[in-house]
Motif scaffolding. Structure first.
Motif, PDB file in Angstrom:
ATOM      1  N   ASN A  42      45.605  23.976  55.652  1.00 45.36           N
ATOM      2  CA  ASN A  42      44.658  23.746  56.746  1.00 45.36           C
ATOM      3  C   ASN A  42      44.107  25.049  57.316  1.00 45.36           C
ATOM      4  O   ASN A  42      42.947  25.113  57.732  1.00 45.36           O
ATOM      5  N   LEU A  43      44.929  26.093  57.355  1.00 47.63           N
ATOM      6  CA  LEU A  43      44.480  27.381  57.873  1.00 47.63           C
ATOM      7  C   LEU A  43      43.494  28.059  56.931  1.00 47.63           C
ATOM      8  O   LEU A  43      42.628  28.824  57.375  1.00 47.63           O
ATOM      9  N   HIS A  44      43.622  27.785  55.644  1.00 42.53           N
ATOM     10  CA  HIS A  44      42.836  28.499  54.639  1.00 42.53           C
ATOM     11  C   HIS A  44      41.392  28.030  54.557  1.00 42.53           C
ATOM     12  O   HIS A  44      40.509  28.782  54.139  1.00 42.53           O
ATOM     13  N   GLY A  45      41.116  26.795  54.951  1.00 41.45           N
ATOM     14  CA  GLY A  45      39.763  26.279  54.798  1.00 41.45           C
ATOM     15  C   GLY A  45      39.386  25.317  55.907  1.00 41.45           C
ATOM     16  O   GLY A  45      40.152  25.084  56.843  1.00 41.45           O
ATOM     17  N   PRO A  46      38.208  24.713  55.795  1.00 40.68           N
ATOM     18  CA  PRO A  46      37.725  23.815  56.856  1.00 40.68           C
ATOM     19  C   PRO A  46      38.390  22.444  56.861  1.00 40.68           C
ATOM     20  O   PRO A  46      38.325  21.729  57.852  1.00 40.68           O
ATOM     21  N   ARG A  92      43.007  33.129  60.554  1.00 39.48           N
ATOM     22  CA  ARG A  92      43.073  34.062  59.416  1.00 39.48           C
ATOM     23  C   ARG A  92      44.321  34.949  59.512  1.00 39.48           C
ATOM     24  O   ARG A  92      44.978  35.209  58.502  1.00 39.48           O
ATOM     25  N   ILE A  93      44.636  35.394  60.722  1.00 42.60           N
ATOM     26  CA  ILE A  93      45.831  36.222  60.915  1.00 42.60           C
ATOM     27  C   ILE A  93      47.096  35.404  60.642  1.00 42.60           C
ATOM     28  O   ILE A  93      48.012  35.846  59.945  1.00 42.60           O
ATOM     29  N   LEU A  94      47.114  34.171  61.189  1.00 48.66           N
ATOM     30  CA  LEU A  94      48.274  33.307  61.006  1.00 48.66           C
ATOM     31  C   LEU A  94      48.517  32.980  59.539  1.00 48.66           C
ATOM     32  O   LEU A  94      49.671  32.902  59.104  1.00 48.66           O
ATOM     33  N   PHE A  95      47.439  32.791  58.782  1.00 46.84           N
ATOM     34  CA  PHE A  95      47.597  32.448  57.361  1.00 46.84           C
ATOM     35  C   PHE A  95      48.391  33.531  56.635  1.00 46.84           C
ATOM     36  O   PHE A  95      49.337  33.237  55.898  1.00 46.84           O
ATOM     37  N   PHE A 124      45.166  25.137  64.965  1.00 47.34           N
ATOM     38  CA  PHE A 124      44.607  26.307  65.662  1.00 47.34           C
ATOM     39  C   PHE A 124      43.112  26.462  65.369  1.00 47.34           C
ATOM     40  O   PHE A 124      42.578  27.564  65.401  1.00 47.34           O
ATOM     41  N   SER A 125      42.437  25.336  65.090  1.00 44.39           N
ATOM     42  CA  SER A 125      41.026  25.373  64.691  1.00 44.39           C
ATOM     43  C   SER A 125      40.097  25.866  65.789  1.00 44.39           C
ATOM     44  O   SER A 125      38.961  26.271  65.516  1.00 44.39           O
ATOM     45  N   ASP A 126      40.565  25.844  67.048  1.00 43.98           N
ATOM     46  CA  ASP A 126      39.739  26.351  68.141  1.00 43.98           C
ATOM     47  C   ASP A 126      39.783  27.878  68.211  1.00 43.98           C
ATOM     48  O   ASP A 126      39.092  28.486  69.028  1.00 43.98           O
ATOM     49  N   ARG A 127      40.590  28.513  67.329  1.00 42.07           N
ATOM     50  CA  ARG A 127      40.697  29.974  67.293  1.00 42.07           C
ATOM     51  C   ARG A 127      40.583  30.443  65.835  1.00 42.07           C
ATOM     52  O   ARG A 127      41.588  30.774  65.205  1.00 42.07           O
ATOM     53  N   PRO A 128      39.362  30.477  65.300  1.00 48.43           N
ATOM     54  CA  PRO A 128      39.161  30.825  63.895  1.00 48.43           C
ATOM     55  C   PRO A 128      39.729  32.187  63.498  1.00 48.43           C
ATOM     56  O   PRO A 128      40.282  32.338  62.403  1.00 48.43           O
TER      57      PRO A 128
END
Length: 314
Positions: free
Chosen positions: A84-88, A25-28, A17-21
């Motif tokens: 993956n969600l938590h960082g770059p 954060r919400i998903l994490f 979901f990297s195209d939706r930063p």
């Protein structure tokens, strides 16, 4: 084809979901909470089924293994997704991708077959109640459980071999949050029509054969229920079969809907959320379904809690 593409790069990039930063954060937070609740819920089902002697029956033998499967199934993808969600950093090693793919496919297949085995268990309980413990003896239960794992292991070896060894010409960006067969096939740089056809046929067999068996079992159960005139008898049947049927509907409904979508970009995004659903939401709901809809499990929980209180007072 050799593995030069993968061995030189050594990793894949899971775009997820990297195209939706902001969504990341919400998903994490949501996925982390759901994952922890999944661990607690399924571990509770396993412990209650093992600790309470009233639940030492074939039905709860299979339910314990379903909860164990859900624990393993969700753990194959969610920790990596959270990382993956938590960082770059969105990378996963080639070996890690292969292991994740094998585990995800294998455990998912085992669950497909196990739900069919549980349907057979309910069929015997409702249609042949006087012979239930004879038919579903420990040896038969272990044999049926072994069958589910044999089918799961076989699929976990066939699918990855097909999808991991396709030439990719340096492409390593996977449009998914985990290593999944369709997403890996999409980044191949050859015509994959034959491979996609083989995967589709194999997937249809793995999904439709157990599902057909489940439907036949429940047709027989419905016929038997219609012959029961006692209100208490009907209630008992609904209590024993309702939870399993709800879990089957969630699991198979989601899988069938997802794999019937065309391969365009919008369905790829939709596929991510559907995969996320059966990776975390279904394993989270299963313990709740069996707890809230099942009087025996609720009774076992009360007995264990009461026993612990008694022990604490002493």
């Amino acid at each position: 084809m050799d593995g030069t593409n993968e061995s030189t790069q050594g990793h894949f990039i899971l775009l997820g979901f990297s195209d939706r930063p902001q969504l990341e954060r919400i998903l994490f937070v949501v996925i982390l909470v759901a994952y922890l609740l999944t661990l607690v819920g399924n571990t509770t089902i396993i412990l209650v089924s093992r600790l309470d002697s009233h639940l030492h029956t074939p039905m709860y033998f299979f339910l314990t293994h379903l909860s164990f499967l859900d624990l393993c199934f969700t753990t194959t993808s969610i920790p990596q997704l959270l990382y993956n969600l938590h960082g770059p950093d969105k990378t996963i090693s080639y070996t890690g991708c292969a292991i994740q793919l094998c585990m995800f496919l294998g455990l998912g297949t085992v669950e497909c077959v196990l739900l069919a085995v549980m349907a057979y268990d309910r069929f015997v309980a409702v249609c042949k109640p006087l012979h239930y413990m004879v038919i579903m003896n420990p040896r038969i239960c272990m044999g049926l459980l072994l069958l589910t794992w044999v089918v799961g292991v076989a699929n976990s070896l066939i699918m990855p071999i097909v999808s991991m060894h396709l030439p990719r010409c340096g492409h390593n960006r996977v449009n998914h949050f985990l290593c999944e067969v369709p997403a890996l096939i999409r980044i191949a740089c050859i015509n994959t029509a034959a491979v996609e056809g083989f995967v589709l046929v194999l997937a249809v067999i793995i999904v439709l054969i157990p599902l057909t068996f489940i439907l036949i079992s429940y047709i027989c159960i419905v016929r038997a229920v219609l012959q029961v005139r006692s209100g208490s008898g009907l209630q008992k049947v609904f209590n024993t079969c309702g939870s399993h049927l709800t879990v089957v509907s969630l699991f198979y409904g989601n899988i069938i809907y997802m794999y019937m979508q065309p391969g365009n970009s919008s369905s790829q995004d939709q596929g991510k959320f559907l995969t996320l659903f059966y990776s975390i939401v279904t394993p989270l709901l299963n313990p709740l379904i069996y707890t809230l809809r099942n009087k025996e499990v609720k009774g076992a929980l009360r007995r264990l809690l009461f026993r612990n209180r008694e022990g604490g007072k002493e």
